[in-house]
Each structure stands twice: as C-alpha cells, then as structure tokens.
Design a protein around this motif. Structure first.
Motif, mmCIF file in Angstrom:
data_model
loop_
_atom_site.group_PDB
_atom_site.id
_atom_site.type_symbol
_atom_site.label_atom_id
_atom_site.label_comp_id
_atom_site.label_asym_id
_atom_site.label_seq_id
_atom_site.Cartn_x
_atom_site.Cartn_y
_atom_site.Cartn_z
ATOM 1 N N ASP A 28 0.960 -1.224 0.136
ATOM 2 C CA ASP A 28 -0.114 -0.016 0.051
ATOM 3 C C ASP A 28 0.906 1.157 -0.052
ATOM 4 O O ASP A 28 0.881 2.168 -0.818
ATOM 5 N N LYS A 73 2.226 1.738 -3.476
ATOM 6 C CA LYS A 73 1.409 2.249 -4.268
ATOM 7 C C LYS A 73 0.985 3.644 -4.033
ATOM 8 O O LYS A 73 0.944 4.528 -5.279
ATOM 9 N N ARG A 74 1.050 4.184 -2.897
ATOM 10 C CA ARG A 74 0.720 5.558 -2.580
ATOM 11 C C ARG A 74 2.025 6.309 -3.182
ATOM 12 O O ARG A 74 1.692 7.511 -3.564
ATOM 13 N N LEU A 124 1.597 7.005 -6.538
ATOM 14 C CA LEU A 124 0.423 7.806 -6.994
ATOM 15 C C LEU A 124 0.839 9.350 -6.753
ATOM 16 O O LEU A 124 0.571 10.125 -7.477
ATOM 17 N N VAL A 125 1.418 9.461 -5.629
ATOM 18 C CA VAL A 125 1.956 11.013 -5.276
ATOM 19 C C VAL A 125 3.192 11.241 -6.319
ATOM 20 O O VAL A 125 3.046 12.339 -6.641
#
Lengths: 83, 256
Positions: A7, A10-11, A14-15
């Motif tokens: 997680d 992935k974050r 994304l950022v």
C-alpha cells in the motif's frame, strides 16, 4: 509482500505522478529504499520503516502543494488583478 | 445549511508548457496532461471543510466538459464530495464554450439541485475570464462574494462572512445565503486525496447529463480569432564597462 508495505509503495507512486522531479525519479528512489530494507523481519523494524516511508510521502505531498502555490503566486494569480 | 454545490473544471495542468497548435487556432490539447483547475481544487477543499465543520450536510461536485471530465469529478469525490454531476459536451471548454453558457448550464444544475451555497474557483487557468461566478450569481439573483480569501458561514446557516481580496488589500462582506462564492488562492491549501479515498470515490454516485438537453444556447458569444506563443526573448547585450552599463540603462532601457 506485506499489504501495508505494498500500500505504501502504491501511494508513493501515486503521489510521484505529481511530484516535480518526475515519476521515474520517485520510482527509482522508492524501489531502492524498499529493496534496501527487504530483509527486515521484526514487526517493530517493519513498522518503523513504513513510518519512515509515510513521512517521506507527507513530505512529497508538501513539496507538490508548495510548488503549486508558489508557481501560481509568481504568475500573479494571488489577488483580483488577472494576469 | 444543507447542500453545497462546487463547480470544477478540467484544464491543462498548471505545470505543463503549452504549445500552440499548427494552425494557430488554439492550444495543443492532444497528449497534454490535464488536471483540475487549481482554483477549483481550492473551492472543493473549502466545501469539504464546511462539511467537516458541520456547516454543510452534502457536497455535490459538477463539471461541464467531455467524457474525461469524469476523471476530474472522481478527484473531487476522492477529496470528499458526496456526489458528482457531469454535464456532457464536446465543445472545447477553453475556447468554444464561453463563460455565459457555462453560467447558464450551472444555473440549470442549481435549479435541479437547490443548493444553499455555490463555490467555484475565481478563474480557470486556461480561460482566465473570472466571469462565471458573477454571471451565475446574476442569473440566479443571488448574492456573490468573489476572490474569497476566508469564508465563515453563520451558525444558523442564513448568512456568510467573506473576506475578499481586492487590489488595495482585503474587504470583509456579509451576505445572505443562498450565495455564489469564488475562491482565491489564499482561501486554503487543498488536501491531497488518500489512496483509500480514491478507491471509495469510484463507488460514489456520478450522474451524467447532456448539455444540449438542458435548454441552453451553447453557441459561442466570444470567438477566438488567433492564438500565438509569446515572442522569444531577445538575446542579452554584453557591456564593456560600468559607464557603458549606466549609459545603456539611462538611454536605451530608460530605467534610471
């Protein structure tokens, strides 16, 4: 991979899409940091590493927000006089 | 106050270096990164904060544009909006679709939704008109407070106090609700949507309407006759001595 760790990765990606230095830079750096810590086993160590990763994530978000604010301000978008 | 309506627009990303299309008719949009207008993000953030403070119960996001505008609406939902409305039109929102048509379309959405407050960004970075909010307020017959740097809604939900940015400083106005507010840069710092919220946003309701069905004349009232990039900067001039520099500043540049 532990779900929390996946997680976090992935974050970060994304950022990283909005990060000024670019997604490639973020992905390279994130991968390196994650691979350095691949052999951690104790829960305390993993939690500390995820905490560090989340701290970096918050810093990245801050950089993005600051850059956006500063760019708009420099373009004259603060205040009613339209650029 | 029950419902807040927030208008968002999908524009070219602020960090992109735009290029003019080959036929000089507009900006090259193909393959350019698009995202939510920065002032629209600030507007959404303010609406979400009103909901978090308990001043509003429901936040509805609306966007007018092509199918891809739904991505922008999903970002608004990820930031915390409850519902989204997409007014579908393929007319280019940076050229063919003028602020008056946008205001009229938003008026139809307001009639449908009956919000107590409408918050939009003060201007979009592709059009730079800054006219949609005042026009919408006029069409609705509502009060307006543009260039808002601070927004406080009264406890009874019947009025709001807004600190407005002006050329000479700030001005505080009090206005009755329902009203139209346009967000300026210093109103707040928009949050970055978290991954779980982005996942949740996919399940939130998004309603699609056709702009042509809303009974608004979408024909452009303003027509773009030409688009050109800014002139290239002239090369600098090297000077030989301080006296030469002072002479040039005095006579050629006329700054001293």
């Amino acid at each position: 991979m532990i779900p929390v760790v996946r997680d976090l990765y992935k974050r970060l990606l994304l950022v990283g899409r909005a990060y000024p230095a670019g997604l490639d830079h973020v992905r390279e750096r994130a991968k390196r940091e994650f691979l350095e810590r691949r052999d951690l086993t104790s829960e305390a160590d993993i939690r500390k590493a995820v905490g560090y990763g989340r701290y970096m994530l918050r810093e990245m978000e801050g950089v993005i927000q600051l850059k956006k604010y500063r760019t708009l301000k420099a373009r004259g978008y603060d205040g009613p006089a339209r650029p | 106050m029950r419902k807040v309506l927030v208008g968002v627009k999908r524009v070219v990303d602020y960090a992109v270096r735009v290029r003019v299309s080959a036929d000089k008719s507009g900006v090259e949009l193909a393959n350019t990164k698009m995202s939510m207008n920065p002032f629209c993000e600030i507007a959404v953030e303010e609406a979400i904060r009103l909901k978090e403070k308990g001043a509003a119960e429901e936040v509805v996001a609306v966007s007018i544009g092509p199918k891809q505008a739904q991505e922008t609406l999903r970002s608004a939902l990820a930031m915390g909006c409850d519902r989204a409305i997409h007014v579908q039109t393929d007319i280019r929102s940076d050229q063919g679709l003028n602020p008056l048509a946008i205001a009229q379309l938003l008026e139809k959405v307001v009639e449908k939704e009956s919000p107590d407050l409408v918050i939009v960004g003060k201007q979009s970075i592709d059009g730079d008109h800054a006219t949609t909010a005042p026009m919408l307020a006029e069409l609705l017959g509502w009060s307006q407070a543009t260039f808002a740097a601070r927004l406080d809604v009264a406890a009874d939900g019947a009025s709001a106090e807004v600190e407005r940015e002006t050329d000479a400083g700030t001005e505080v106005v009090k206005l009755p609700l329902p009203a139209v507010i346009s967000a300026d840069l210093r109103l707040n710092t928009p949050r970055y949507p978290k991954l779980p919220n982005i996942m949740k946003a996919k399940k939130k309701p998004l309603e699609a309407l056709e702009a042509a069905d809303l009974g608004v004349d979408l024909a452009p009232t303003l027509v773009v006759t030409g688009v050109a990039p800014p002139p290239d900067r002239a090369a600098g001039v090297t000077v030989e001595s301080v006296d030469d520099l002072v002479d040039k500043l005095k006579n050629e540049a006329a700054v001293i």
